[in-house]
Design an enzyme around this catalytic site. Structure first.
Site, PDB file in Angstrom:
ATOM      1  N   HIS A  86      27.845  74.881  10.044  1.00  0.00           N
ATOM      2  CA  HIS A  86      28.900  74.379  10.917  1.00  0.00           C
ATOM      3  C   HIS A  86      29.581  73.205  10.228  1.00  0.00           C
ATOM      4  CE1 HIS A  86      25.491  71.732  11.899  1.00  0.00           C
ATOM      5  NE2 HIS A  86      26.401  70.823  12.221  1.00  0.00           N
ATOM      6  N   LYS A 272      52.445  60.881 -17.536  1.00  0.00           N
ATOM      7  CA  LYS A 272      52.037  59.493 -17.774  1.00  0.00           C
ATOM      8  C   LYS A 272      51.993  58.789 -16.425  1.00  0.00           C
ATOM      9  CE  LYS A 272      52.984  55.478 -20.685  1.00  0.00           C
ATOM     10  NZ  LYS A 272      52.590  54.526 -19.634  1.00  0.00           N
ATOM     11  N   ASP A 706      54.318  38.051  25.508  1.00  0.00           N
ATOM     12  CA  ASP A 706      55.697  38.104  25.998  1.00  0.00           C
ATOM     13  C   ASP A 706      55.652  38.008  27.518  1.00  0.00           C
ATOM     14  OD1 ASP A 706      58.298  38.653  26.653  1.00  0.00           O
ATOM     15  OD2 ASP A 706      58.391  40.609  25.676  1.00  0.00           O
ATOM     16  N   ASP A 795      52.844  40.588  28.732  1.00  0.00           N
ATOM     17  CA  ASP A 795      52.859  41.733  27.811  1.00  0.00           C
ATOM     18  C   ASP A 795      52.132  41.367  26.515  1.00  0.00           C
ATOM     19  OD1 ASP A 795      53.389  43.927  26.245  1.00  0.00           O
ATOM     20  OD2 ASP A 795      55.572  43.802  26.391  1.00  0.00           O
TER      21      ASP A 795
END
Length: 883
Positions: A86, A272, A706, A795
């Site tokens: 599994h 590169k 806020d 807030d």
């Protein structure tokens, strides 16, 4: 009080968060959902109790979970051959791995949903586990790391788990795209879920069965790897010498520069990479990752370390390039450099999830007692391929035979650095060799920094860097570079150069007139340039980056081309000074933007010009988001994150991957007055910034609360702000305040980029909850306006990656042109009226104050460990009072 180490502050924040209020924010602790938050050194261990009860530490190699692991955002899929095969799908969240067993494995077909059974939480350290669980133990059998990467939830994972629907994006080596886990209503109760991929995105590739760490399948792991035996037989047949190759004794083979690409039989062509050249592998059972200058890179790159440790060969010595790539797969050298500096385990672990590294291996030098350096490159690569995973942090760098010009053209199209051409029959020889040749797609090279000139105008740090390179063992002057520097490089490099100062130039051909400072030739930088003059000086050079991985001795002076038509130049001076004109062509300055007061676009531009000395410190090095009003505040507006292609080259932009949008966004970054005037001229009125700087994008400088009244009396906003200030003073946390420019106030707490966003948001939530407990009649944490019942919304959700703050001194698109104005706390009283601060008087006010009262929020780094301890005590007292 003792300071808590930074690596434990985030954990302690999570500990405090388990008391966070969920619900209406009234102040009562919701104990029924408290189990969703992790006590890292207590409750985290409780969540691992079931895991430990099923296992005996003396009989299984599985990890048991010690200190908290910092790899938030990590996901892992482990293939497990127990009684039945599994796949275990695991998500790192709040200090543990949430785990589901998927019997048939993840499906990449959106139409096929797979059963996923919720199992016990695992320690985050389990993400590295690959091995055999002995018989007689729980889950006996072979385990491999089938996939690993980063997961990004679409919403709050705690809410998703509670509701039984969790959506997320996966960025792994095999699983990429948008997925979901949905709990079923049938048998199995809460443990039974469905796992499936959502529609859309790039079609998925077949995932394969091998580990992304060791490259082994579970069958190979059970049987014991046979690849080593086959490789040893092949080496004996090829006559490879039997001697151990030590990384400390090996000097890397280097390529000689070549101007033009070519195609040729018998040559191999490789990309590169723009990264660190490294020697890697295993010695005496321990992983190895060393830079060219001998630096041990393992502490900074734990993702590569775990992959090297899983390789089933010892000793093993590989040559390759360490790279950090962007979303398009292009190497990003600055990200690599930032990662290399993050060596503290929590920082390195987080960086490994946010910006995973890849070791591109292109050569095999030593293998289990054999020295391969005398074998042809073609044979070394043939033997190397089967030893490495097809996908994962360590893998084989591709090479292409013969078609060098075609490879170079594709490299140019993709914007990569260049191509390395190698003779297929070449042995491995230390030092620079014509058997390896590098052809750059861009004309750039590495130079030794030998001095600097003083800055002029408003520039900081230095004006230009003097450069040099070695020619026949002598350091020769190559000119100077004065463009391409960002603010961070100017400010960070200048003190280091000052510490290296010497009286005379360390190179030949340096200029003698003018003001110059000379330094010891210890630092290296990469510079792009158009060409060299007859005197070997660089034309139109542009600074690209510092090279911490390259020693000065490897910087070669560019050979001057043949210029028969050029007149002789003055030694030590560039052929010409190139200065970029930073002028803004202002348009429509008479257009009225605020009809009520007849303020114009010209007034807006003039304001931003005058306020720039106070505003720019909040904009520098931060992604900037605009809201543009081309016809004023009564016309149409639009939100602009992405800088347009036609923006002038001198306006700084930075590209950042948006997890939410699933794309890269090219943000404006306003570092100077000209850039600010450019965005103002575009009709941008409010300027919104991220809380974090580009150098520490995942770590904000401030925590914000806020205070949003939405109809509540402004006097209540003032009362809550004062209560927050008092709370912060109680716990020794500095706090500052400004008007939002609209109806509310913003309270900002400095955190000094010490923590990621999640614990900073937790800090905001704790402060918000405590102030709501103190003022429940007027304050609330409820976001929905209709449910606030006339209270002020505190807030705390603006603390997050990509969340925005209206910049201090920013104008708002409202009648009267109000400004978001920094305040002194003694001004936050019942008499405060935010409408008093507007475009017409803001500059006069700040000049009268003499200083910006909010400015310390950009530089203070409070002792957050001590603050947290006091905050928890205050929280406990508040909870007792509530009871």
């Amino acid at each position: 009080m003792a300071t808590i180490p930074n690596e434990t502050v985030a954990d302690a924040m999570a500990r405090a968060a388990m008391h966070r209020i969920i619900g209406d924010g009234s102040g009562a602790v919701n104990a029924s959902r408290g189990e969703r938050f992790v006590h890292v050194h207590g409750k985290r261990q409780g969540r691992l109790a079931t895991y430990r009860q099923k296992r005996d530490a003396a009989r299984t190699p599985e990890p048991f979970g010690g200190e908290a692991d910092a790899r938030g955002g990590l996901f892992v899929v482990q293939q497990h051959a127990a009684r039945s095969l599994h796949w275990d799908f695991r998500l790192a969240w709040r200090g543990v791995l949430l785990s589901w067993a998927i019997p048939r494995g993840p499906s990449l077909d959106p139409d096929e949903k797979r059963l996923a059974v919720r199992t016990e939480d695992h320690p985050v350290e389990y993400a590295d586990f690959e091995g055999i669980i002995p018989e007689g133990n729980y889950g006996a059998g072979a385990v491999i790391v089938w996939d690993r990467g980063r997961w990004t939830p679409h919403e709050d994972p705690d809410d998703g788990l509670a509701r039984g629907k969790l959506g997320f994006d996966l960025e792994g080596y095999k699983l990429r795209g948008s997925f979901a886990l949905v709990r079923t209503r049938g048998g199995g109760g809460k443990a039974q879920w469905l796992f499936f991929r959502k529609r859309g995105g790039t079609p998925a590739e077949p995932p394969g069965d091998a580990s992304v760490l060791s490259g082994l399948t579970v069958a190979e792991l059970r049987q014991g790897p046979k690849r080593a035996e086959a490789t040893r037989r092949a080496l004996a047949r090829l006559g490879a010498p039997r001697r151990r190759v030590s990384a400390r004794a090996v000097k890397p083979m280097l390529a000689e520069p070549r101007e033009r690409p070519f195609s040729r039989e018998g040559w191999l062509f490789e990309v590169k990479y723009d990264g660190y050249r490294v020697l890697a592998g295993k010695e005496d059972g321990r992983p190895l990752l060393r830079s060219r200058n001998g630096r041990d890179l393992l502490p900074a790159f734990p993702d590569v370390k775990s992959a090297l440790a899983a390789l089933p060969f010892d000793p093993l010595l590989l040559d390759g390039e360490l790279v950090v790539a962007d979303a398009e797969g292009r190497p990003h050298f600055e990200w690599l450099q930032r990662r290399a500096k993050r060596t503290r385990p929590p920082d390195a672990a987080r960086a490994a999830v946010e910006r995973p590294a890849t070791l591109w291996v292109f050569d095999l030098l030593g293998f289990e007692g054999f020295d391969l350096r005398e074998l042809p490159l073609r044979e070394r690569r043939r033997l190397l391929g089967p030893l490495l995973p097809e996908r994962g942090p360590v893998r084989l760098a591709p090479s292409f035979e013969t078609r060098g010009e075609q490879v170079h053209a594709e490299v140019e199209r993709l914007g990569l650095e260049g191509v390395v051409a190698k003779r297929a029959d070449a042995p491995y020889r230390a030092g620079r060799s014509p058997l390896w040749q590098k052809i750059r797609a861009l004309t750039s090279d590495d130079f030794v920094i030998v001095g600097w000139t003083p800055p002029r105008g408003g520039r900081r740090g230095f004006g230009a860097l003097h450069l040099a390179g070695f020619s026949d063992g002598v350091l020769v002057y190559a000119g100077r570079v004065g463009s391409g520097f960002d603010e961070g490089t100017l400010t960070e490099l200048a003190p280091e150069l000052a510490s290296l100062e010497r009286e005379t130039p360390p190179c030949r051909g340096a200029p003698v007139r003018g003001r110059h400072h000379w330094v010891e030739p210890e630092r290296v930088c990469e510079v792009r340039y158009k060409e060299t003059t007859r005197q070997g000086l660089l034309r139109q050079p542009v600074f690209l980056r510092l090279r911490d991985d390259k020693p000065p001795a490897e910087c070669r002076h560019p050979a001057p081309p043949h210029h028969p038509e050029e007149a002789p130049e003055v030694p030590g001076r560039p052929a010409r000074e190139v200065t970029r004109e930073r002028s803004v062509a202002f348009t429509n300055l008479d257009k009225v933007f605020w009809p009520e007061t007849e303020l114009t676009k010209g007034d807006l531009v003039a304001y931003y010009r005058a306020i720039a000395p106070w505003l720019l410190p909040y904009l520098r090095d931060r992604p900037l988001v605009l809201t543009r009003y081309p016809d004023g505040i009564e016309g149409k507006s639009f939100f602009q994150k992405h800088a347009p292609e036609w923006a002038p080259e001198w306006v700084r932009t930075e590209t950042i991957w948006s997890e939410h949008g699933g794309r890269e966004i090219r943000y404006f970054v306003c570092d100077d007055l000209a850039s600010l005037l450019y965005v103002a001229n575009s009709g941008a009125i409010p300027l919104h910034v991220w809380g974090s700087r580009l150098a520490t994008l995942q770590r904000p400088d401030w925590c914000i609360l806020d205070l949003d009244p939405k109809g509540a009396p402004f006097a209540h906003v003032v009362e809550i702000a004062r209560a927050l200030h008092e709370l912060c003073e109680e716990i020794g946390l500095p706090s500052f305040v400004k008007t939002s420019g609209s109806e509310g106030l913003h309270v900002l707490v400095p955190v000094g980029a010490q923590l990621p966003f999640e614990p900073v948001r937790t800090l905001a939530e704790l402060l918000g909850r405590l102030v709501v407990q103190r003022l429940p009649e007027i304050a609330t944490l409820v976001r929905r306006p209709a449910a606030r019942k006339g209270r002020v919304y505190v807030d705390t959700l603006q603390n997050g990656h990509g969340r925005l703050l209206v910049a201090p001194f920013s104008v708002r698109p409202l009648p009267g042109a109000p400004v978001s104005m920094p305040l002194r706390w003694r001004e936050v009283t019942a008499r405060l009226d935010p409408r008093r601060f507007h475009l017409k008087n803001a500059v006069t006010r700040i000049k009268r104050l003499g200083e910006d009262p909010l400015a310390p929020v950009l530089r203070l780094t409070p002792d957050l460990g001590a603050v947290l301890e006091r905050l928890e005590r205050a929280q406990g007292a508040g909870a007792s009072a509530a009871r």
